[in-house]
Scaffold this motif. Sequence first.
Motif, short mmCIF file in Angstrom:
data_model
loop_
_atom_site.label_atom_id
_atom_site.label_comp_id
_atom_site.label_asym_id
_atom_site.label_seq_id
_atom_site.Cartn_x
_atom_site.Cartn_y
_atom_site.Cartn_z
N SER A 171 1.32 -1.69 -0.05
CA SER A 171 -0.10 0.14 -0.15
C SER A 171 0.74 1.23 0.19
O SER A 171 0.75 2.48 0.06
N GLN A 172 2.06 1.11 1.11
CA GLN A 172 2.91 2.59 0.14
C GLN A 172 3.82 2.73 -0.74
O GLN A 172 4.47 3.46 -1.35
N LEU A 173 3.76 1.03 -1.75
CA LEU A 173 4.39 1.88 -2.85
C LEU A 173 3.90 1.56 -3.87
O LEU A 173 4.45 2.09 -4.86
N LEU A 174 2.32 1.68 -4.04
CA LEU A 174 1.86 1.02 -4.85
C LEU A 174 0.57 2.05 -5.43
O LEU A 174 0.26 2.18 -3.89
N PRO A 175 0.25 2.28 -5.96
CA PRO A 175 -1.39 2.95 -6.00
C PRO A 175 -2.19 2.34 -5.11
O PRO A 175 -2.24 0.80 -6.24
N VAL A 210 5.18 1.47 -12.43
CA VAL A 210 4.74 1.09 -11.24
C VAL A 210 5.75 -0.06 -10.74
O VAL A 210 6.81 0.29 -11.70
N SER A 211 5.45 0.76 -9.32
CA SER A 211 7.35 -0.44 -8.35
C SER A 211 6.87 -1.86 -8.19
O SER A 211 5.73 -2.41 -8.22
N PRO A 270 8.74 -3.68 -6.60
CA PRO A 270 9.01 -4.23 -5.24
C PRO A 270 7.62 -3.93 -4.66
O PRO A 270 7.38 -5.34 -4.39
N GLY A 271 7.05 -3.50 -4.65
CA GLY A 271 5.21 -3.17 -4.86
C GLY A 271 4.51 -4.53 -4.88
O GLY A 271 3.78 -5.18 -4.64
N VAL A 272 4.75 -3.85 -6.29
CA VAL A 272 4.07 -5.44 -7.45
C VAL A 272 4.33 -7.22 -6.54
O VAL A 272 3.64 -7.31 -6.49
N LEU A 273 5.50 -6.87 -6.36
CA LEU A 273 6.34 -7.88 -5.61
C LEU A 273 5.16 -8.92 -4.02
O LEU A 273 5.08 -9.94 -3.74
N ALA A 274 5.03 -7.59 -3.82
CA ALA A 274 4.71 -7.13 -2.11
C ALA A 274 3.15 -7.71 -2.30
O ALA A 274 2.91 -8.58 -1.27
N SER A 275 2.89 -7.67 -3.22
CA SER A 275 1.12 -7.27 -2.98
C SER A 275 0.91 -8.59 -3.58
O SER A 275 0.23 -8.89 -2.82
#
Length: 313
Positions: free
Chosen positions: A84-88, A141-142, A144-149
């Motif tokens: 939620s911090q790294l992605l829209p 799009v980040s 790392p954010g996609v990987l975290a999600s």
Amino acid sequence: METNLRWVALTAVAPVAWGTNYYVTHEFLPADRPLFGAAVRALPSGLVLLALCRQRPHGAWWWRSAVLGLLNVSVFFVLVYAASQLLPTSVASTVMAVSPLAMMLIAWALVSERPGISHLAGAAIGLGGVCLMLLTGVGGVSVPGVLASAAAMLVSAFGHILAKRWSTSADVLASTAWQLTAGGLFLLPVAAVAEGPPPALDTPALLAFGYVALVATALAFTAWFTGLRHLPAGTVGLVGLLNPVTGVLLGTVVAGEKLTAQQLCGLALVLAGVVLGRPTRASRHDSGRPPAVNRDLPCQGRSGEGGGRRLRS
């Protein structure tokens, strides 16, 4: 059929509450303390449920609670916060919307629930609706954010089906309490070492933490695991699509955003997917035949003298 619809309605409490959690967390909770926030969300809610059920784990449930708490609470809460911090919100919610398909496949492998055509079709239609609602031309799009999600989606799908497999004849309230308490206990020392002393919280933050812990966690997880007990995993996964729907609708009501025609079409598709994947036949519990009881699992009812009392069929 009417009984199944009641279970669907109860299960829907969870994704709706989780959908409001994004807004509350973003607006009122400290943004730089993900471990602290996850611990405060998990541990108080687990202790409240533990006080209500007044049961402690026995036998295999000591390690099962630890495993489920690690998957469904500790790792999942932190990954969701990072995403939620790294992605829209639109991108993070869309990745999480793949969860129904993941749950169906994992349930097929772990609990022998083969997904039906209606479940697969509902998942595809619902995912398409979520994409219409949320993919509105977001820029960079980040990774790392996609990987975290994506990791959060897979961890939660696996953890929820594992809970379904293990909790067949264990009290829902007790097993939920054990998971949340174990997950919070895992997070607390890690948060203390990694993030230092707790931050100072004002009144809105304290009230927000109360809402997140009691409603978006204690109530929501109890409703979710109850749904997994009585409904096919595919149906429960589709009901989970109400999470991003709630986020969009909350934005229109609270933030004054307006739904576009594209978003309205997406909303209609999501609801159609949920309806298409609903259970159409009476479940085993509704057929008049009592469910099988695993005598190795303790605490199948409210606790009595000397430990848990067996659930009467």
